[in-house]
Design a protein around this motif. Sequence first.
Motif, PDB file in Angstrom:
ATOM      1  N   TYR A  70       0.995  -1.258   0.045  1.00 51.33           N
ATOM      2  CA  TYR A  70      -0.171   0.028  -0.017  1.00 51.33           C
ATOM      3  C   TYR A  70       0.885   1.129  -0.098  1.00 51.33           C
ATOM      4  CZ  TYR A  70      -4.248  -2.978   0.143  1.00 51.33           C
ATOM      5  OH  TYR A  70      -5.160  -3.881  -0.309  1.00 51.33           O
ATOM      6  N   VAL A 107      -4.255   2.788  -4.900  1.00 55.76           N
ATOM      7  CA  VAL A 107      -4.191   3.336  -3.921  1.00 55.76           C
ATOM      8  C   VAL A 107      -3.927   5.008  -4.152  1.00 55.76           C
ATOM      9  CG1 VAL A 107      -2.297   3.901  -1.883  1.00 55.76           C
ATOM     10  CG2 VAL A 107      -2.791   1.599  -2.957  1.00 55.76           C
ATOM     11  N   HIS A 110      -2.130   8.289  -1.214  1.00 51.88           N
ATOM     12  CA  HIS A 110      -0.697   8.412  -1.034  1.00 51.88           C
ATOM     13  C   HIS A 110       0.219   7.549  -1.745  1.00 51.88           C
ATOM     14  CE1 HIS A 110      -2.549   5.576   1.676  1.00 51.88           C
ATOM     15  NE2 HIS A 110      -1.820   4.724   1.510  1.00 51.88           N
ATOM     16  N   PHE A 152      -1.593   4.918  11.614  1.00 48.91           N
ATOM     17  CA  PHE A 152      -0.653   3.879  12.142  1.00 48.91           C
ATOM     18  C   PHE A 152       0.121   4.589  13.254  1.00 48.91           C
ATOM     19  CE2 PHE A 152      -0.555   1.845   7.692  1.00 48.91           C
ATOM     20  CZ  PHE A 152      -1.855   1.408   8.132  1.00 48.91           C
ATOM     21  N   PHE A 171      -0.981   8.018   6.791  1.00 46.64           N
ATOM     22  CA  PHE A 171      -0.408   6.722   7.064  1.00 46.64           C
ATOM     23  C   PHE A 171       0.908   6.733   7.815  1.00 46.64           C
ATOM     24  CE2 PHE A 171      -4.302   6.251   4.731  1.00 46.64           C
ATOM     25  CZ  PHE A 171      -5.172   5.428   5.456  1.00 46.64           C
ATOM     26  N   GLN A 175       4.542   6.890   3.666  1.00 48.32           N
ATOM     27  CA  GLN A 175       3.331   7.079   2.599  1.00 48.32           C
ATOM     28  C   GLN A 175       2.802   8.745   2.445  1.00 48.32           C
ATOM     29  OE1 GLN A 175       1.295   4.017   4.933  1.00 48.32           O
ATOM     30  NE2 GLN A 175       0.904   2.918   2.958  1.00 48.32           N
ATOM     31  N   ARG A 205     -10.355  -1.700  -6.951  1.00 46.25           N
ATOM     32  CA  ARG A 205     -10.669  -1.476  -5.382  1.00 46.25           C
ATOM     33  C   ARG A 205      -9.672  -0.238  -5.038  1.00 46.25           C
ATOM     34  NH1 ARG A 205      -7.612  -0.999  -0.566  1.00 46.25           N
ATOM     35  NH2 ARG A 205      -8.677  -1.678   1.166  1.00 46.25           N
ATOM     36  N   ASP A 207      -8.395   2.420  -2.369  1.00 47.28           N
ATOM     37  CA  ASP A 207      -7.981   2.297  -1.219  1.00 47.28           C
ATOM     38  C   ASP A 207      -8.258   3.572  -0.278  1.00 47.28           C
ATOM     39  OD1 ASP A 207      -6.305   0.933   1.065  1.00 47.28           O
ATOM     40  OD2 ASP A 207      -4.903   2.975   0.808  1.00 47.28           O
ATOM     41  N   ALA A 208      -8.776   3.674   0.831  1.00 47.93           N
ATOM     42  CA  ALA A 208      -8.804   4.883   1.789  1.00 47.93           C
ATOM     43  C   ALA A 208      -9.350   6.104   1.318  1.00 47.93           C
ATOM     44  CB  ALA A 208      -7.537   4.959   2.629  1.00 47.93           C
ATOM     45  N   GLU A 267     -12.891   1.639  -0.553  1.00 47.80           N
ATOM     46  CA  GLU A 267     -12.862   1.589   0.832  1.00 47.80           C
ATOM     47  C   GLU A 267     -13.059   2.829   1.578  1.00 47.80           C
ATOM     48  OE1 GLU A 267      -9.537   0.031   3.949  1.00 47.80           O
ATOM     49  OE2 GLU A 267      -9.087   1.546   2.431  1.00 47.80           O
ATOM     50  N   HIS A 329      -7.847  -8.055   4.818  1.00 46.52           N
ATOM     51  CA  HIS A 329      -6.378  -8.153   5.349  1.00 46.52           C
ATOM     52  C   HIS A 329      -6.006  -6.999   6.310  1.00 46.52           C
ATOM     53  CE1 HIS A 329      -6.933  -4.767   2.545  1.00 46.52           C
ATOM     54  NE2 HIS A 329      -5.645  -4.414   2.995  1.00 46.52           N
ATOM     55  N   ASP A 330      -6.975  -6.243   6.797  1.00 53.44           N
ATOM     56  CA  ASP A 330      -6.790  -5.448   8.032  1.00 53.44           C
ATOM     57  C   ASP A 330      -7.439  -5.749   9.218  1.00 53.44           C
ATOM     58  OD1 ASP A 330      -5.534  -3.637   6.229  1.00 53.44           O
ATOM     59  OD2 ASP A 330      -7.236  -2.731   5.414  1.00 53.44           O
ATOM     60  N   ARG A 400      -2.704  -6.880  12.334  1.00 53.92           N
ATOM     61  CA  ARG A 400      -3.157  -7.490  11.029  1.00 53.92           C
ATOM     62  C   ARG A 400      -2.464  -8.562  10.435  1.00 53.92           C
ATOM     63  NH1 ARG A 400      -3.137  -1.910   7.559  1.00 53.92           N
ATOM     64  NH2 ARG A 400      -0.834  -1.986   7.969  1.00 53.92           N
ATOM     65  N   ARG A 404      -3.380 -12.783   7.658  1.00 50.87           N
ATOM     66  CA  ARG A 404      -2.665 -12.563   6.603  1.00 50.87           C
ATOM     67  C   ARG A 404      -1.689 -13.845   6.223  1.00 50.87           C
ATOM     68  NH1 ARG A 404      -0.485  -6.335   6.403  1.00 50.87           N
ATOM     69  NH2 ARG A 404      -2.701  -5.271   6.278  1.00 50.87           N
TER      70      ARG A 404
END
Length: 548
Positions: A70, A107, A110, A152, A171, A175, A205, A207-208, A267, A329-330, A400, A404
């Motif tokens: 990511y 993504v 970022h 994070f 994040f 990033q 898909r 991301d964020a 997402e 996956h999160d 996470r 995984r």
Amino acid sequence: MTDHGSWWRHAVIYQIYPWSFQDSNGDGIGDLPGIISRLDYLNDGTPHSLGVDAIWLSPIYPSPMKDFGYDVADYCAIDPRFGTLADFDRLVNEAHRRGIRVLMDLVLNHTSDQHPWFQASRSSRSSPKRDWYLWADPGARGGRPSNWTAVFGGSAWEWDRTTRQYYLHSFLKEQPDLNWNHPDAQEAMHEVVRFWLDRGVDGFRLDAINWIGKDSNWPDNPTRFFALRSYLRQIHHYDRDQPFTHTVLQLLRTWTNDYPGAVMVGEASSDTPGGPAAFYGKGTDELHMVFDFRMLKSSWDPQRFRRLIQQWDRAVPPGGWPTQVLSNHDNSRHYSRYSRGVDAETAARRARAAALLLLTLRGTPYLYYGEEVGMRDVRLRYRELRDPYTRRYWPFLRGRDPARTPMQWDRSPHAGFTAGTPWLPVSPDFERVNVAHEAEDRASILSLYRKLIWLRKTMPALALGSYREVPGGPPDCLIYLRETGGEVSERLLIVINFRPNPRRFSLPSIDAVGVILLSTDPHAAGESFDSAHVDLGPDEGILVRLHA
Ligand code: NOJ
């Protein structure tokens, strides 16, 4: 391929975490040739395979892998760990040959700090790419421009010594956030979108997405109660969720509209104002689908599920289409989440009931690799952890990595995932919980997933029918109808018992008889159904075709 229009409305989509699906070269990391070798498992056109209609690949772009992909360093190439562009083309061809569509992870918010765009941006204040990212001078008191925190952990601002400004990263500090207000940055991303759609991918898909719009005056966020994660100690008024996200999504919609059948699923955080449904826009001008993570974060609770399902079904505007998802996956895998505090048998029955729920609600179901064989979170030691977020909060949060771990294919060493040393340990339960073993067992959870997925293909009401809750049943059972009218009218009833004891009740509000097409209890005997005498075993769910 036929049916370009909205194939995704009646599809079942399977998320592959490329690191963990199948390794082909013994380096302990999954790769594209590995995925190709498993496509027949996913769908070979017969009910012996799982039958999914599309795969979504978590990022496979070149990346320093600080956030396991990511953090993208080049949006138009493949990380050598996973293979080459030629492997990718082969994957798309082989997948399409089997009727499986391919979604890439995009993504947008970022890039990696190693991306040449950021390298140029940070090289000097006068770089033409300086404003592709979000740079700010120190705040009034000489420190960071605002109190914003990163998801994070720590501040969202990182000081750059060379150019003496801060850059924003929502994040990890590796990033940096892109500036979507910059027309050249937008155009660069448009090229990325075209690059993959021209190569034959079927969509993205995203991301964020709710991080894209932020207030560029950087006002401080209001703070709130204590929480372990500094991110949760703020109300994220200004650093995300600003209306500009909608402008960007509308732009993306116009880009993908040039490619018939291309789809976008976004997402967004579940606590975004207005809920994730806001990103459908008016229904046809923003995203085709959005994830709602509220059920994915919930415990096994019928009252809560009833409320969430109802809300979600109503929130999605006409033209938009709901999604259903229980694991990714999160987050902790749902098998593990729903097993907390119950014995192993109850947990196994709940996982089966959850499969029925996921595959019979209105909306496109997203499966997370391995859930179909009953994979659970794996207990890991600190030294085995790879994800920086998981390491940061260990052992207070599960993180996470436990969700995984490598796919469990068979009972051979490392579960058939790799001939080398797997990048994360394989679950100790792999000799029992694996594809090869369960494929032969008609009572396995894998057989249940296969049956449900293939039933969806033959029953329009399951894929496309309306959703209606049936009142009058016991509060700890979930009872709903999926119906289509017109020439192929079909009425399906789903009843799920959320308690570990048998239930008997009547459902006067529907007054109908029918045939039980499927029970989550592999040993259930009865085939006929009468709403005056509903009979369910512990944690059992049934799917019934009602006679007209
Ligand atoms: C959401 C992704 O699902 C997650 O894995 C990632 O760490 C963040 N976005 C940042 O890209």
